[in-house]
Design a protein around this motif. Structure first.
Motif, mmCIF file in Angstrom:
data_model
loop_
_atom_site.group_PDB
_atom_site.id
_atom_site.type_symbol
_atom_site.label_atom_id
_atom_site.label_comp_id
_atom_site.label_asym_id
_atom_site.label_seq_id
_atom_site.Cartn_x
_atom_site.Cartn_y
_atom_site.Cartn_z
ATOM 1 N N CYS A 42 0.846 -1.194 0.000
ATOM 2 C CA CYS A 42 0.000 0.000 0.000
ATOM 3 C C CYS A 42 0.883 1.247 0.000
ATOM 4 O O CYS A 42 1.989 1.250 0.535
ATOM 5 C CB CYS A 42 -0.918 0.006 1.221
ATOM 6 S SG CYS A 42 -2.074 1.403 1.222
ATOM 7 N N ASP A 44 0.366 3.804 1.662
ATOM 8 C CA ASP A 44 0.298 4.395 3.002
ATOM 9 C C ASP A 44 1.705 4.678 3.552
ATOM 10 O O ASP A 44 2.563 3.790 3.553
ATOM 11 C CB ASP A 44 -0.444 3.417 3.928
ATOM 12 C CG ASP A 44 -0.845 4.044 5.247
ATOM 13 O OD1 ASP A 44 0.039 4.627 5.925
ATOM 14 O OD2 ASP A 44 -2.028 3.967 5.607
ATOM 15 N N ALA A 67 -4.047 0.625 -1.413
ATOM 16 C CA ALA A 67 -4.629 -0.663 -1.009
ATOM 17 C C ALA A 67 -4.015 -1.877 -1.730
ATOM 18 O O ALA A 67 -4.668 -2.907 -1.857
ATOM 19 C CB ALA A 67 -6.144 -0.664 -1.132
ATOM 20 N N HIS A 98 -2.272 -4.089 4.792
ATOM 21 C CA HIS A 98 -2.153 -3.718 6.204
ATOM 22 C C HIS A 98 -3.521 -3.468 6.809
ATOM 23 O O HIS A 98 -4.445 -3.041 6.128
ATOM 24 C CB HIS A 98 -1.240 -2.490 6.370
ATOM 25 C CG HIS A 98 -1.806 -1.219 5.799
ATOM 26 N ND1 HIS A 98 -2.330 -0.225 6.583
ATOM 27 C CD2 HIS A 98 -1.942 -0.788 4.520
ATOM 28 C CE1 HIS A 98 -2.746 0.767 5.816
ATOM 29 N NE2 HIS A 98 -2.527 0.454 4.560
ATOM 30 N N CYS A 101 -6.255 -0.064 6.687
ATOM 31 C CA CYS A 101 -6.003 0.534 5.364
ATOM 32 C C CYS A 101 -7.155 1.475 4.968
ATOM 33 O O CYS A 101 -8.318 1.058 4.900
ATOM 34 C CB CYS A 101 -5.841 -0.575 4.316
ATOM 35 S SG CYS A 101 -5.478 0.070 2.668
ATOM 36 N N GLY A 102 -6.803 2.727 4.710
ATOM 37 C CA GLY A 102 -7.806 3.732 4.352
ATOM 38 C C GLY A 102 -8.537 3.399 3.057
ATOM 39 O O GLY A 102 -9.728 3.690 2.912
HETATM 40 CO CO CO Z 1 -3.494 1.175 2.922
#
Ligand code: CO
Length: 209
Positions: A42, A44, A67, A98, A101-102
């Motif tokens: 990801c 992130d 993602a 993870h 995850c947004g």
């Molecule tokens: Co994520």
């Protein structure tokens, strides 16, 4: 505003520190890279590939997007996989998602987010494939965590369905595709034990002769 001086300062210090502990480090790496792993993770900022598996520059080939999705038609991701497998001769591809995850969270909502909705729809598909299993969980956090895991499993399969990976297997190459999930709260990676190492382990419809 136009110059991020503190980052250049950081960089100078880092380069000096690295050269101090290994004077030939940069010279050696400038000549060639030979990483053993391809990481698909990801975007992130809290999940930086090298740091969380404690590897140096040159040791892991990295592709990251929101993602950790492997879309069949994503030329960016496919080109990375092709280069990793065919040129760098990597033997391990790691898809690492993870918890928290947004992207996964946004996919679980019905709110409109703009352009990214087109990307997140792939995750909604993963939800739809496993809706019964996910909806059977009472707790929302558990449902969210399970979708983070199932998304990894799905993307591992997508990697294996590519002609790149299947051709490598056909040529007798050793190539394993792993599915992991990282915990933001404790920094620990969990192996989802969904490792695929050959065409016999993928669904028949995707298997190419
Ligand atoms: Co994520």
């Amino acid at each position: 505003m136009r110059k991020l001086l503190h980052l250049f300062e950081n960089n100078k210090k880092w380069a000096a520190k690295t050269s101090e502990s290994d004077p030939n480090f940069f010279l050696r790496l400038s000549k060639q890279q030979s990483p053993q792993y391809l990481w698909i993770g990801c975007a992130d900022s809290r999940v930086p590939a090298n740091q969380i598996v404690d590897l140096l520059p040159g040791e892991i080939f990295v592709h990251r997007n929101i993602a950790n999705v492997v879309v069949h038609t994503d030329l960016n991701c496919l080109s990375v996989i092709q280069y990793a497998v065919e040129v760098l001769k990597i033997e391990h591809i790691i898809v690492c998602g993870h918890y928290g995850c947004g992207g996964i969270k946004a996919a679980l909502e019905s709110k409109e987010h703009g352009l990214i909705d087109n990307w997140l729809r792939h995750i909604k598909d993963v939800y739809r494939f496993h809706q019964k299993k996910i909806d059977a969980l009472e707790n929302e956090t558990d449902r969210f965590r399970l979708l983070c895991e199932l998304n990894v499993v799905e993307q591992v399969a997508n990697v294996c369905h590519t002609t790149i990976v299947q051709n490598a297997w056909k040529a007798g190459r050793e190539l394993a595709v792993h599915g992991w999930v990282y915990g933001l709260e404790d920094g620990i990676i969990k192996d989802l034990d969904v490792c695929i190492t050959g065409p016999d382990e993928i669904s028949a419809i995707h298997r190419m002769k």
